[in-house]
Design a protein around this motif. Structure first.
Motif, PDB file in Angstrom:
ATOM      1  N   ARG A  22       0.920  -1.401  -0.456  1.00  0.00           N
ATOM      2  CA  ARG A  22       0.149   0.271   0.542  1.00  0.00           C
ATOM      3  C   ARG A  22       1.299   0.872   0.273  1.00  0.00           C
ATOM      4  O   ARG A  22       0.479   2.048  -0.722  1.00  0.00           O
ATOM      5  CB  ARG A  22      -1.213  -0.577   1.245  1.00  0.00           C
ATOM      6  CG  ARG A  22      -2.038  -1.224   1.586  1.00  0.00           C
ATOM      7  CD  ARG A  22      -2.781  -0.863   2.445  1.00  0.00           C
ATOM      8  NE  ARG A  22      -4.088  -1.574   2.189  1.00  0.00           N
ATOM      9  CZ  ARG A  22      -5.257  -2.289   3.092  1.00  0.00           C
ATOM     10  NH1 ARG A  22      -4.487  -2.252   4.495  1.00  0.00           N
ATOM     11  NH2 ARG A  22      -5.994  -3.353   3.122  1.00  0.00           N
ATOM     12  N   THR A  23       1.796   1.262   1.079  1.00  0.00           N
ATOM     13  CA  THR A  23       2.641   2.317   1.081  1.00  0.00           C
ATOM     14  C   THR A  23       3.561   3.063  -0.663  1.00  0.00           C
ATOM     15  O   THR A  23       3.930   3.482  -0.963  1.00  0.00           O
ATOM     16  CB  THR A  23       3.499   2.488   1.931  1.00  0.00           C
ATOM     17  OG1 THR A  23       2.947   2.645   3.716  1.00  0.00           O
ATOM     18  CG2 THR A  23       4.617   3.333   2.037  1.00  0.00           C
ATOM     19  N   ARG A  26       1.398   3.728  -3.356  1.00  0.00           N
ATOM     20  CA  ARG A  26       0.498   5.093  -3.233  1.00  0.00           C
ATOM     21  C   ARG A  26       2.153   6.523  -2.788  1.00  0.00           C
ATOM     22  O   ARG A  26       1.666   7.447  -4.106  1.00  0.00           O
ATOM     23  CB  ARG A  26       0.717   5.231  -1.404  1.00  0.00           C
ATOM     24  CG  ARG A  26       0.018   7.173  -0.672  1.00  0.00           C
ATOM     25  CD  ARG A  26      -0.355   6.840   0.385  1.00  0.00           C
ATOM     26  NE  ARG A  26      -0.957   6.661   1.243  1.00  0.00           N
ATOM     27  CZ  ARG A  26      -0.531   4.810   1.494  1.00  0.00           C
ATOM     28  NH1 ARG A  26       0.255   5.395   2.675  1.00  0.00           N
ATOM     29  NH2 ARG A  26      -2.190   3.740   2.312  1.00  0.00           N
ATOM     30  N   GLU A  30       1.578   8.956  -5.952  1.00  0.00           N
ATOM     31  CA  GLU A  30       2.216  10.610  -6.116  1.00  0.00           C
ATOM     32  C   GLU A  30       3.391  11.098  -6.803  1.00  0.00           C
ATOM     33  O   GLU A  30       3.294  11.699  -7.301  1.00  0.00           O
ATOM     34  CB  GLU A  30       2.855  10.669  -4.213  1.00  0.00           C
ATOM     35  CG  GLU A  30       1.720  10.581  -3.250  1.00  0.00           C
ATOM     36  CD  GLU A  30       1.690  10.333  -1.832  1.00  0.00           C
ATOM     37  OE1 GLU A  30       3.287  10.557  -2.258  1.00  0.00           O
ATOM     38  OE2 GLU A  30       1.001   9.997  -1.537  1.00  0.00           O
TER      39      GLU A  30
END
Length: 84
Positions: A22-23, A26, A30
């Motif tokens: 998930r990180t 993300r 970005e």
């Protein structure tokens, strides 16, 4: 000097963790939204390779795996906009 494993192998191992995935995703998104397209494409390529793989992704999207790999290549033909 001890031999260390390649960095990409470390990333692939860490991508087994849901919270890391998930990180990582993300951060990838970005980069793309911020206009850092080359970095975002490289991260997305590694994400796909370390998780679902291009064969399953191509089946899910109805695109050829070769086409998807080209989208995420540095020259990006077809463009990444087709991916989205």
């Amino acid at each position: 000097m001890p031999v260390t494993k390649p960095f990409i192998e470390t990333i692939y191992e860490q991508l087994k963790s849901l919270s890391f995935r998930r990180t990582y995703l993300r951060g990838t998104m970005e980069c793309l939204v911020a206009g850092e397209i080359e970095t975002g494409k490289t991260l997305l390529l590694d994400y796909v390779n370390g998780t679902i793989g291009f064969t399953k992704l191509s089946e899910a999207l109805g695109q050829s795996s070769a086409s998807l790999k080209r989208m995420l290549s540095p020259k990006g033909n077809p463009p990444l906009s087709n991916f989205f």
